[in-house]
Design a protein around this motif. Sequence first.
Motif, mmCIF file in Angstrom:
data_model
loop_
_atom_site.group_PDB
_atom_site.id
_atom_site.type_symbol
_atom_site.label_atom_id
_atom_site.label_comp_id
_atom_site.label_asym_id
_atom_site.label_seq_id
_atom_site.Cartn_x
_atom_site.Cartn_y
_atom_site.Cartn_z
ATOM 1 N N VAL A 1 -98.721 24.874 30.591
ATOM 2 C CA VAL A 1 -97.724 24.701 31.386
ATOM 3 C C VAL A 1 -97.874 23.521 32.226
ATOM 4 N N PHE A 2 -96.970 22.669 32.724
ATOM 5 C CA PHE A 2 -96.896 21.472 33.442
ATOM 6 C C PHE A 2 -95.978 21.618 34.518
ATOM 7 N N THR A 3 -96.067 20.533 35.261
ATOM 8 C CA THR A 3 -95.180 20.197 36.446
ATOM 9 C C THR A 3 -94.636 18.661 36.224
ATOM 10 N N GLY A 4 -93.473 18.020 36.534
ATOM 11 C CA GLY A 4 -93.221 16.813 36.686
ATOM 12 C C GLY A 4 -92.747 16.359 35.048
ATOM 13 N N GLU A 5 -93.376 15.358 34.344
ATOM 14 C CA GLU A 5 -93.158 14.943 33.112
ATOM 15 C C GLU A 5 -94.203 15.180 32.109
ATOM 16 N N LEU A 6 -93.680 15.365 30.917
ATOM 17 C CA LEU A 6 -94.924 15.485 29.751
ATOM 18 C C LEU A 6 -94.365 14.796 28.453
ATOM 19 N N GLU A 7 -95.223 13.696 28.038
ATOM 20 C CA GLU A 7 -95.102 13.043 27.125
ATOM 21 C C GLU A 7 -95.723 13.322 25.760
ATOM 22 N N LEU A 8 -94.761 13.640 24.792
ATOM 23 C CA LEU A 8 -95.257 14.206 23.702
ATOM 24 C C LEU A 8 -95.096 13.511 22.445
ATOM 25 N N ARG A 9 -95.527 13.460 21.183
ATOM 26 C CA ARG A 9 -95.195 12.708 20.237
ATOM 27 C C ARG A 9 -95.159 13.604 18.760
ATOM 28 N N THR B 1 -92.713 24.895 31.829
ATOM 29 C CA THR B 1 -93.061 24.623 33.145
ATOM 30 C C THR B 1 -94.061 25.628 33.727
ATOM 31 N N ARG B 2 -94.990 25.175 34.693
ATOM 32 C CA ARG B 2 -95.533 26.344 35.551
ATOM 33 C C ARG B 2 -94.499 27.217 36.171
ATOM 34 N N GLU B 3 -93.341 26.722 36.741
ATOM 35 C CA GLU B 3 -92.403 27.389 37.290
ATOM 36 C C GLU B 3 -91.700 28.534 36.398
ATOM 37 N N ALA B 4 -91.701 28.544 35.267
ATOM 38 C CA ALA B 4 -91.173 29.326 34.441
ATOM 39 C C ALA B 4 -92.000 30.683 34.411
ATOM 40 N N LEU B 5 -93.181 30.501 34.819
ATOM 41 C CA LEU B 5 -94.053 31.917 34.981
ATOM 42 C C LEU B 5 -93.463 32.904 35.929
ATOM 43 N N HIS B 6 -92.699 32.421 36.908
ATOM 44 C CA HIS B 6 -92.081 33.298 38.034
ATOM 45 C C HIS B 6 -90.935 33.794 37.239
ATOM 46 N N HIS B 7 -90.121 33.337 36.553
ATOM 47 C CA HIS B 7 -88.934 33.841 35.715
ATOM 48 C C HIS B 7 -89.446 34.856 34.810
ATOM 49 N N ILE B 8 -90.451 34.724 34.043
ATOM 50 C CA ILE B 8 -91.017 35.550 33.415
ATOM 51 C C ILE B 8 -91.366 36.859 33.979
ATOM 52 N N ALA B 9 -91.942 36.825 35.022
ATOM 53 C CA ALA B 9 -92.269 37.847 35.972
ATOM 54 C C ALA B 9 -91.094 38.731 36.421
ATOM 55 N N TYR B 10 -89.925 37.821 36.507
ATOM 56 C CA TYR B 10 -88.535 38.499 36.875
ATOM 57 C C TYR B 10 -88.053 39.334 35.819
ATOM 58 N N GLU B 11 -87.962 38.770 34.782
ATOM 59 C CA GLU B 11 -87.259 39.449 33.584
ATOM 60 C C GLU B 11 -87.957 40.448 33.031
ATOM 61 N N PRO B 12 -87.367 41.687 32.762
ATOM 62 C CA PRO B 12 -88.235 42.636 31.783
ATOM 63 C C PRO B 12 -88.751 42.173 30.579
ATOM 64 N N SER C 1 -89.461 18.418 33.865
ATOM 65 C CA SER C 1 -89.299 19.787 34.577
ATOM 66 C C SER C 1 -88.260 19.483 35.543
ATOM 67 N N LEU C 2 -87.383 20.282 35.955
ATOM 68 C CA LEU C 2 -86.295 20.275 36.848
ATOM 69 C C LEU C 2 -86.689 21.298 38.102
ATOM 70 N N PRO C 3 -86.142 20.840 39.375
ATOM 71 C CA PRO C 3 -86.111 21.633 40.304
ATOM 72 C C PRO C 3 -85.224 23.176 40.027
ATOM 73 N N SER C 4 -85.528 24.111 40.600
ATOM 74 C CA SER C 4 -84.875 25.323 40.589
ATOM 75 C C SER C 4 -83.417 25.007 40.152
ATOM 76 N N ALA C 5 -82.760 25.622 39.039
ATOM 77 C CA ALA C 5 -81.361 25.581 38.625
ATOM 78 C C ALA C 5 -81.120 26.583 37.825
ATOM 79 N N HIS C 6 -80.956 26.574 36.533
ATOM 80 C CA HIS C 6 -80.529 27.768 35.737
ATOM 81 C C HIS C 6 -81.607 29.066 36.080
ATOM 82 N N THR C 7 -82.767 28.635 35.998
ATOM 83 C CA THR C 7 -83.882 29.526 36.574
ATOM 84 C C THR C 7 -84.904 28.734 37.299
ATOM 85 N N SER C 8 -85.840 29.387 37.560
ATOM 86 C CA SER C 8 -86.862 28.543 38.562
ATOM 87 C C SER C 8 -87.679 27.756 37.860
ATOM 88 N N GLY C 9 -87.646 27.550 36.367
ATOM 89 C CA GLY C 9 -88.337 26.848 35.622
ATOM 90 C C GLY C 9 -87.905 26.022 34.504
#
Length: 326
Positions: A148-156, A95-106, A166-174
Amino acid sequence: MTTRTANFHSIADGIYAWQPQQRGWGLANCGLVTDGGRALWIDTPYDRTLAAEFLRRTRAVLAPGTEVDRIVVTHANGDHLWGAGVLPDAEVITTREALHHIAYEPTPEQQQALLQNLDKDGDTGAYLHEHFGCFNWADTPPVVPDTVFTGELELRVGSIPVQVSSLPSAHTSGDLTVHLPTRSTVFTGDVVFGSTAEHPGDHPVHWAGPLGNVIDAVERLLDTGAETVVPGHGPLLTRADLRAHAGYLRYVRDRAHALHAAGRTAAEAARAVIDEARYPELGLPERLLVTIGTEYQHLDGTEPPAMLEVVGRMAHLARQREARTA
């Protein structure tokens, strides 16, 4: 020090789960989806050694000529992301929001240096060496997502549809979840930590919250109708197990709110919930300091502390509890 072994097994046609056989930090479940000459990973192990073993086991079941060309990462904690380096040509999706957590972690390099430099006799150093000393990130480059994406992503994957949400902020921000509707299977990432009566797990640790969002995510997983649930850590779950996990989360949320209203600090609230021993079978109770601390941040409108400060608090509480038990 944790012994690292994992069970790699088929859970549905074309679907495999990689499951560490121990409880503890950093031992995440991963998945493989393969069909029609295509293959996709869901998450990766924590370090290059484990990821290489996952890759070896993966290649043993793939059709000739098939390679893993995509990796869906449920969230940006290193124990689900950093092993992607063993597949340098694979597309990493999160998710696009996961980029924020990447910046937070070492980074892997920073975490390796931290382990080497911390005093092993201090609370934090001893805790990190006990729970993370079995991992090696010396040759682990940082992983940068390709898509990176937001919302829904359909793969096959061949004939298998893969629904990524994708989910709202929960375990992490992404966070995201992966639903395989034709296989009645869902991979939850760390919005769910698995535990059953036969195979108890550990207390969840939630870095972003609020817990209401984590509970809503569990309800969304139930709404998929999936019969097989692969949590971020711990044993495979049934729908009944997933409902029980939602009950645990509601209990922790409700106690945190009640203790906050009573004027207790987050640390006092965590200790109170631990002492209530409502779930004595779960390991790593010090992680409630993080989850309840996160809930207090939402109630108070404050920012999260630095990661090392959080770990130090857990380490101190764990050592206090060990001394009290002794």
